[in-house]
Design an enzyme around this catalytic site. Structure first.
Site, PDB file in Angstrom:
ATOM      1  N   LEU A  65      62.224 -33.872  16.507  1.00  0.00           N
ATOM      2  CA  LEU A  65      61.136 -34.832  16.268  1.00  0.00           C
ATOM      3  C   LEU A  65      61.637 -36.019  15.457  1.00  0.00           C
ATOM      4  O   LEU A  65      62.712 -35.970  14.859  1.00  0.00           O
ATOM      5  CB  LEU A  65      59.999 -34.104  15.545  1.00  0.00           C
ATOM      6  CG  LEU A  65      59.353 -32.978  16.368  1.00  0.00           C
ATOM      7  CD1 LEU A  65      58.516 -32.061  15.495  1.00  0.00           C
ATOM      8  CD2 LEU A  65      58.512 -33.558  17.498  1.00  0.00           C
ATOM      9  N   PRO A  66      60.852 -37.126  15.405  1.00  0.00           N
ATOM     10  CA  PRO A  66      61.369 -38.343  14.769  1.00  0.00           C
ATOM     11  C   PRO A  66      61.698 -38.206  13.280  1.00  0.00           C
ATOM     12  O   PRO A  66      62.769 -38.619  12.854  1.00  0.00           O
ATOM     13  CB  PRO A  66      60.247 -39.366  14.986  1.00  0.00           C
ATOM     14  CG  PRO A  66      59.472 -38.851  16.163  1.00  0.00           C
ATOM     15  CD  PRO A  66      59.579 -37.357  16.093  1.00  0.00           C
ATOM     16  N   THR A  94      66.621 -35.068  12.201  1.00  0.00           N
ATOM     17  CA  THR A  94      67.220 -35.501  10.933  1.00  0.00           C
ATOM     18  C   THR A  94      66.071 -35.847   9.991  1.00  0.00           C
ATOM     19  O   THR A  94      65.319 -36.797  10.243  1.00  0.00           O
ATOM     20  CB  THR A  94      68.091 -36.761  11.133  1.00  0.00           C
ATOM     21  OG1 THR A  94      69.118 -36.453  12.076  1.00  0.00           O
ATOM     22  CG2 THR A  94      68.726 -37.186   9.824  1.00  0.00           C
ATOM     23  N   LYS A 169      74.354 -33.512   6.702  1.00  0.00           N
ATOM     24  CA  LYS A 169      74.133 -34.644   7.626  1.00  0.00           C
ATOM     25  C   LYS A 169      74.032 -35.966   6.868  1.00  0.00           C
ATOM     26  O   LYS A 169      74.668 -36.957   7.230  1.00  0.00           O
ATOM     27  CB  LYS A 169      72.858 -34.365   8.428  1.00  0.00           C
ATOM     28  CG  LYS A 169      72.289 -35.531   9.203  1.00  0.00           C
ATOM     29  CD  LYS A 169      72.948 -35.723  10.525  1.00  0.00           C
ATOM     30  CE  LYS A 169      72.406 -36.971  11.223  1.00  0.00           C
ATOM     31  NZ  LYS A 169      73.137 -37.304  12.422  1.00  0.00           N
ATOM     32  N   LYS A 244      67.948 -45.327   8.714  1.00  0.00           N
ATOM     33  CA  LYS A 244      67.105 -44.159   8.405  1.00  0.00           C
ATOM     34  C   LYS A 244      67.909 -43.128   7.592  1.00  0.00           C
ATOM     35  O   LYS A 244      67.440 -42.623   6.561  1.00  0.00           O
ATOM     36  CB  LYS A 244      66.615 -43.512   9.715  1.00  0.00           C
ATOM     37  CG  LYS A 244      65.890 -42.188   9.508  1.00  0.00           C
ATOM     38  CD  LYS A 244      65.609 -41.442  10.801  1.00  0.00           C
ATOM     39  CE  LYS A 244      65.169 -40.028  10.491  1.00  0.00           C
ATOM     40  NZ  LYS A 244      64.966 -39.180  11.660  1.00  0.00           N
TER      41      LYS A 244
HETATM   42  P1  NAD Z   1      62.737 -40.054  19.986  1.00  0.00           P
HETATM   43  O1  NAD Z   1      61.755 -40.889  19.266  1.00  0.00           O
HETATM   44  O2  NAD Z   1      63.374 -40.577  21.232  1.00  0.00           O
HETATM   45  O3  NAD Z   1      62.093 -38.624  20.346  1.00  0.00           O
HETATM   46  C1  NAD Z   1      61.157 -37.952  19.561  1.00  0.00           C
HETATM   47  C2  NAD Z   1      60.139 -37.321  20.485  1.00  0.00           C
HETATM   48  O4  NAD Z   1      59.240 -36.558  19.701  1.00  0.00           O
HETATM   49  C3  NAD Z   1      59.313 -38.343  21.250  1.00  0.00           C
HETATM   50  O5  NAD Z   1      59.426 -38.109  22.652  1.00  0.00           O
HETATM   51  C4  NAD Z   1      57.889 -38.109  20.745  1.00  0.00           C
HETATM   52  O6  NAD Z   1      56.896 -38.304  21.752  1.00  0.00           O
HETATM   53  C5  NAD Z   1      57.968 -36.660  20.320  1.00  0.00           C
HETATM   54  N1  NAD Z   1      56.928 -36.268  19.357  1.00  0.00           N
HETATM   55  C6  NAD Z   1      56.531 -36.902  18.228  1.00  0.00           C
HETATM   56  N2  NAD Z   1      55.554 -36.197  17.604  1.00  0.00           N
HETATM   57  C7  NAD Z   1      55.346 -35.097  18.361  1.00  0.00           C
HETATM   58  C8  NAD Z   1      54.473 -33.978  18.270  1.00  0.00           C
HETATM   59  N3  NAD Z   1      53.591 -33.871  17.269  1.00  0.00           N
HETATM   60  N4  NAD Z   1      54.520 -33.030  19.235  1.00  0.00           N
HETATM   61  C9  NAD Z   1      55.396 -33.126  20.261  1.00  0.00           C
HETATM   62  N5  NAD Z   1      56.261 -34.167  20.424  1.00  0.00           N
HETATM   63  C10 NAD Z   1      56.219 -35.134  19.482  1.00  0.00           C
HETATM   64  O7  NAD Z   1      63.872 -39.694  18.900  1.00  0.00           O
HETATM   65  P2  NAD Z   1      65.362 -39.176  19.191  1.00  0.00           P
HETATM   66  O8  NAD Z   1      66.295 -40.322  19.306  1.00  0.00           O
HETATM   67  O9  NAD Z   1      65.309 -38.142  20.281  1.00  0.00           O
HETATM   68  O10 NAD Z   1      65.689 -38.499  17.778  1.00  0.00           O
HETATM   69  C11 NAD Z   1      65.109 -37.253  17.403  1.00  0.00           C
HETATM   70  C12 NAD Z   1      65.706 -36.842  16.083  1.00  0.00           C
HETATM   71  O11 NAD Z   1      67.125 -36.726  16.205  1.00  0.00           O
HETATM   72  C13 NAD Z   1      65.462 -37.846  14.934  1.00  0.00           C
HETATM   73  O12 NAD Z   1      65.186 -37.141  13.763  1.00  0.00           O
HETATM   74  C14 NAD Z   1      66.784 -38.601  14.854  1.00  0.00           C
HETATM   75  O13 NAD Z   1      67.025 -39.120  13.561  1.00  0.00           O
HETATM   76  C15 NAD Z   1      67.773 -37.523  15.219  1.00  0.00           C
HETATM   77  N6  NAD Z   1      69.037 -38.009  15.798  1.00  0.00           N
HETATM   78  C16 NAD Z   1      69.034 -38.961  16.759  1.00  0.00           C
HETATM   79  C17 NAD Z   1      70.247 -39.419  17.314  1.00  0.00           C
HETATM   80  C18 NAD Z   1      70.259 -40.474  18.378  1.00  0.00           C
HETATM   81  O14 NAD Z   1      71.357 -41.002  18.680  1.00  0.00           O
HETATM   82  N7  NAD Z   1      69.139 -40.804  19.005  1.00  0.00           N
HETATM   83  C19 NAD Z   1      71.455 -38.874  16.860  1.00  0.00           C
HETATM   84  C20 NAD Z   1      71.433 -37.867  15.882  1.00  0.00           C
HETATM   85  C21 NAD Z   1      70.207 -37.438  15.359  1.00  0.00           C
END
Ligand code: NAD
Length: 300
Positions: A65-66, A94, A169, A244
């Site tokens: 999740l975000p 994260t 992390k 972030k």
């Molecule tokens: P994203 O915003 O693309 O995906 C998050 C998903 O969560 C979205 O599809 C959203 O609709 C869903 N969501 C939000 N609230 C919800 C709920 N209550 N129930 C169900 N679904 C819900 O984000 P991301 O890029 O996939 O990143 C996710 C996590 O991974 C973050 O914490 C980010 O910091 C971490 N991360 C991301 C990357 C990257 O390169 N994108 C790399 C390492 C870590």
């Protein structure tokens, strides 16, 4: 075959859930976005209508999740009290260390096994199943956590007790942010001094300035392995994501009483860069910005 509830099918979660399905597991997938659910179904997952529908029949629950507030509310309202007794719940988002410890305590208090397992590696690694996981959990649960994460992983490392994965992390990414800025400053100075970038690269790569930001993720176009610098700083690790993680590191440092002055400088610099319209550019795009060469750098 394990029944896995996968919550959060965004940029990262989509590929991760798909790899669990590819490994032969039943993946009960939920996201607030209908588009994300449709893509998950196409990737072999079973879309369901709510978090509760996903977790009630699952042995393993994975969230991606975000941010901290999403994880806290999904755990408190939808996972704890609705999951199978003894289920293993793993948060891969994260988030801040306090939230990670809070949700783990909530889960363990209701008879679940819990881990924080944030990842290193972006969407390409999520799609390829080659993420690095750093895990905070009780030692007795680590083997089960490792087995559950393996279809998505290049490596799974036990960092320590609850929250230790998130601590690893943010410390790693604070170091990365600082080292990237240092690498960009060195290239900018070399240029002003009339030193060719490829000469500096060769020398520093074999000298004490060597680091990952220089040799694996070089911020200069055409030098070193292929990186976002070779494609206009598109893709890669967005400045907004780095910001972030640096904010999380500063919040943690303030609470823990740790001195992290370079981490604070890195956060301020990435905040400025993002506010000037570059939040979606790769974090190595700080180089053209510091060098005053932003003519070809795309704004958000
Ligand atoms: P994203 O915003 O693309 O995906 C998050 C998903 O969560 C979205 O599809 C959203 O609709 C869903 N969501 C939000 N609230 C919800 C709920 N209550 N129930 C169900 N679904 C819900 O984000 P991301 O890029 O996939 O990143 C996710 C996590 O991974 C973050 O914490 C980010 O910091 C971490 N991360 C991301 C990357 C990257 O390169 N994108 C790399 C390492 C870590």
């Amino acid at each position: 075959m394990t029944r896995i509830a996968f919550i959060g099918l965004g940029n990262m979660g989509a590929g991760m859930a798909a790899n669990q399905a590819k490994a032969g597991h039943t993946v009960l997938a939920f996201d607030l976005s209908a588009g994300a659910l449709k893509r998950a179904a196409e990737a072999g997952c079973t879309p369901v209508g709510s978090v509760r529908d996903a977790v009630m029949n699952a042995e393993v629950v994975i969230t991606m999740l975000p941010a901290g507030q999403h994880v806290r509310s999904v755990y408190a309202e939808e996972i704890v009290g609705h999951s199978q007794a003894g289920a293993l719940v793993i948060d891969c988002s994260t988030i801040d260390v306090d939230s990670a410890r809070f949700v783990a305590a909530l889960a363990v208090g209701s008879g679940l096994r819990a881990a924080d397992a944030p990842v290193s590696g972006g969407t390409a690694a999520a799609d390829a199943g080659s993420l690095a996981f750093m895990v905070g959990c009780e030692a007795k649960d680590f083997a089960a956590v490792e087995a559950a994460l393996t279809p998505m992983a290049r490596v799974v490392i036990h960092a320590g007790a609850s929250g230790a994965g998130q601590a690893a992390k943010i410390c790693n990414n604070m170091l990365l942010g600082i080292s990237m800025i240092g690498t960009c400053e060195a290239f900018a100075l070399a240029d002003k001094l009339g030193l060719e970038a490829d000469r500096f690269f060769e020398i520093a790569s074999k000298s004490s300035g060597q680091c990952w930001s220089l040799t694996t993720y070089c911020p200069v176009e055409g030098i070193g392995p292929a990186t976002p610098a070779d494609r206009g700083y598109e893709g890669g690790f967005a400045t907004a994501m780095m910001l972030k993680d640096l904010k999380l590191a500063q919040e943690a440092a303030a609470k823990a009483g740790a001195s992290t002055p370079l981490g604070a400088q890195a956060e301020a610099l990435y905040a400025l860069f993002a506010n000037q319209g570059y939040a979606q550019r790769d974090f190595s795009a700080v180089l053209p910005w510091l060098s005053g060469q932003t003519e070809t750098l795309k704004k958000d």
